[in-house]
Design a protein around this motif. Structure first.
Motif, PDB file in Angstrom:
ATOM      1  N   UNK A   1      -8.881   1.671 -14.616  1.00  0.00           N
ATOM      2  CA  UNK A   1      -7.934   0.678 -14.392  1.00  0.00           C
ATOM      3  C   UNK A   1      -6.665   1.185 -13.552  1.00  0.00           C
ATOM      4  N   UNK A   2      -6.434   2.262 -13.435  1.00  0.00           N
ATOM      5  CA  UNK A   2      -5.400   2.783 -12.378  1.00  0.00           C
ATOM      6  C   UNK A   2      -6.015   3.233 -10.878  1.00  0.00           C
ATOM      7  N   UNK A   3      -7.286   2.988 -10.673  1.00  0.00           N
ATOM      8  CA  UNK A   3      -7.855   3.126  -9.365  1.00  0.00           C
ATOM      9  C   UNK A   3      -7.491   2.092  -8.381  1.00  0.00           C
ATOM     10  N   UNK A   4      -7.154   0.818  -8.694  1.00  0.00           N
ATOM     11  CA  UNK A   4      -6.696  -0.049  -7.812  1.00  0.00           C
ATOM     12  C   UNK A   4      -5.263   0.224  -7.434  1.00  0.00           C
ATOM     13  N   UNK A   5      -4.496   0.508  -8.276  1.00  0.00           N
ATOM     14  CA  UNK A   5      -3.193   1.006  -8.049  1.00  0.00           C
ATOM     15  C   UNK A   5      -3.116   2.167  -7.164  1.00  0.00           C
ATOM     16  N   UNK A   6      -3.984   3.219  -7.389  1.00  0.00           N
ATOM     17  CA  UNK A   6      -3.899   4.395  -6.546  1.00  0.00           C
ATOM     18  C   UNK A   6      -4.451   4.002  -5.072  1.00  0.00           C
TER      19      UNK A   6
ATOM     20  N   UNK B   1      -1.304   2.469  -3.468  1.00  0.00           N
ATOM     21  CA  UNK B   1      -0.148   3.508  -3.065  1.00  0.00           C
ATOM     22  C   UNK B   1      -0.878   4.131  -1.783  1.00  0.00           C
ATOM     23  N   UNK B   2      -2.056   4.608  -2.008  1.00  0.00           N
ATOM     24  CA  UNK B   2      -2.579   5.479  -0.686  1.00  0.00           C
ATOM     25  C   UNK B   2      -2.658   4.770   0.448  1.00  0.00           C
ATOM     26  N   UNK B   3      -3.026   3.427   0.509  1.00  0.00           N
ATOM     27  CA  UNK B   3      -3.095   2.623   1.541  1.00  0.00           C
ATOM     28  C   UNK B   3      -1.646   2.322   2.063  1.00  0.00           C
ATOM     29  N   UNK B   4      -0.616   2.066   1.368  1.00  0.00           N
ATOM     30  CA  UNK B   4       0.815   1.823   1.720  1.00  0.00           C
ATOM     31  C   UNK B   4       1.184   3.140   2.590  1.00  0.00           C
ATOM     32  N   UNK B   5       0.863   4.107   1.965  1.00  0.00           N
ATOM     33  CA  UNK B   5       1.606   5.529   2.489  1.00  0.00           C
ATOM     34  C   UNK B   5       0.691   5.776   4.111  1.00  0.00           C
TER      35      UNK B   5
ATOM     36  N   UNK C   1      -2.159  13.893  10.711  1.00  0.00           N
ATOM     37  CA  UNK C   1      -2.758  14.836   9.579  1.00  0.00           C
ATOM     38  C   UNK C   1      -2.575  14.342   8.338  1.00  0.00           C
ATOM     39  N   UNK C   2      -1.515  13.985   7.918  1.00  0.00           N
ATOM     40  CA  UNK C   2      -1.493  13.557   6.433  1.00  0.00           C
ATOM     41  C   UNK C   2      -1.934  12.355   6.025  1.00  0.00           C
ATOM     42  N   UNK C   3      -2.192  11.652   7.160  1.00  0.00           N
ATOM     43  CA  UNK C   3      -3.140  10.338   6.955  1.00  0.00           C
ATOM     44  C   UNK C   3      -4.371  10.738   6.676  1.00  0.00           C
ATOM     45  N   UNK C   4      -4.836  11.458   7.405  1.00  0.00           N
ATOM     46  CA  UNK C   4      -6.387  11.799   7.235  1.00  0.00           C
ATOM     47  C   UNK C   4      -6.450  12.506   5.965  1.00  0.00           C
ATOM     48  N   UNK C   5      -5.471  13.316   5.699  1.00  0.00           N
ATOM     49  CA  UNK C   5      -5.526  14.076   4.276  1.00  0.00           C
ATOM     50  C   UNK C   5      -5.458  13.171   3.086  1.00  0.00           C
ATOM     51  N   UNK C   6      -4.697  12.179   3.459  1.00  0.00           N
ATOM     52  CA  UNK C   6      -4.586  11.013   2.275  1.00  0.00           C
ATOM     53  C   UNK C   6      -5.990  10.328   2.153  1.00  0.00           C
ATOM     54  N   UNK C   7      -6.656   9.929   3.106  1.00  0.00           N
ATOM     55  CA  UNK C   7      -7.850   9.376   3.131  1.00  0.00           C
ATOM     56  C   UNK C   7      -8.941  10.103   2.837  1.00  0.00           C
ATOM     57  N   UNK C   8      -9.104  11.279   3.101  1.00  0.00           N
ATOM     58  CA  UNK C   8     -10.317  12.124   2.981  1.00  0.00           C
ATOM     59  C   UNK C   8     -10.460  12.906   1.679  1.00  0.00           C
TER      60      UNK C   8
END
Length: 207
Positions: free
Chosen positions: A139-144, A147-151, A198-205
């Motif tokens: 249920x929280x995966x969409x919110x996660x 948040x990840x996408x906005x950051x 680098x932080x963007x890559x870390x967020x998405x990987x």
């Protein structure tokens, strides 16, 4: 070595160099004000944490203390904004916002790592409790993801801005090639951009 491991190695090298650079600058500016010194030490701590985060032995450091530390770091940057000249408080805060968001991204990744650890622990509990926990997690995966996408989008924009702003100086433009201050600012922008990217890559990987 897989493609993912190769990317992790490159990110580790990037963040390790950034951490050494920030630590060196913190020592150089030791007598130039507490705020700048704390800024650099916080960046160094973030870079060191990001350097080890992709690897399995990074789990030796508990996630909760990391989250608390970087949440405090995220608050430090806007709360310690100092105006220059006739600059508004909002403008001074906005200048430090990318650093705050970078620290917030680190907090978010630490939180997600802790949540993943709880999910792994759920595999050993009774089926009913496990199903309840997994349902809550889904249920929280969409919110996660949101948040990840906005950051990631914000940091990507900051990265592109920082990397492109100093390009004429780094190419040795005739107008500014003799201006050591402009060159130093350009290199600061370059490293800010690389850290954000680098932080963007870390967020998405996955790691």
């Amino acid at each position: 070595m897989s493609a993912t491991e190769a990317v992790h190695c490159m990110l580790t090298a990037l963040f390790a160099v950034a951490a050494v650079r920030m630590l060196r600058q913190a020592v150089v500016t030791w007598t130039r004000g507490r705020r700048g010194r704390v800024d650099r030490l916080l960046h160094a701590a973030m870079a060191l944490a990001m350097a080890v985060m992709p690897w399995h032995w990074a789990g030796a450091v508990p996630e909760l203390p990391q989250s608390v530390f970087f949440a405090g770091a995220a608050l430090w940057f806007p709360l310690t904004a100092v105006r220059s000249g006739q600059e508004r408080r909002s403008a001074a805060t906005a200048r430090r916002l990318p650093y705050a968001v970078g620290m917030a991204a680190m907090t978010w990744m630490s939180y997600r790592a802790a949540d993943h650890a709880h999910l792994t622990m759920a595999e050993g509990v009774p089926a009913a409790q496990q199903a309840m926990y997994l349902g809550h997690s889904m249920g929280g995966s969409r919110t996660d993801s949101a948040v990840t996408g906005v950051l990631a989008l914000y940091l990507l924009a900051c990265s592109l801005r920082s990397l492109t702003r100093g390009m004429p100086v780094l190419r040795g433009s005739a107008e500014v090639s003799d201006d050591s201050t402009s060159l130093a600012d350009a290199w600061d922008g370059f490293w800010d951009g690389m850290m954000a990217l680098g932080t963007v890559v870390m967020l998405l990987m996955p790691h």
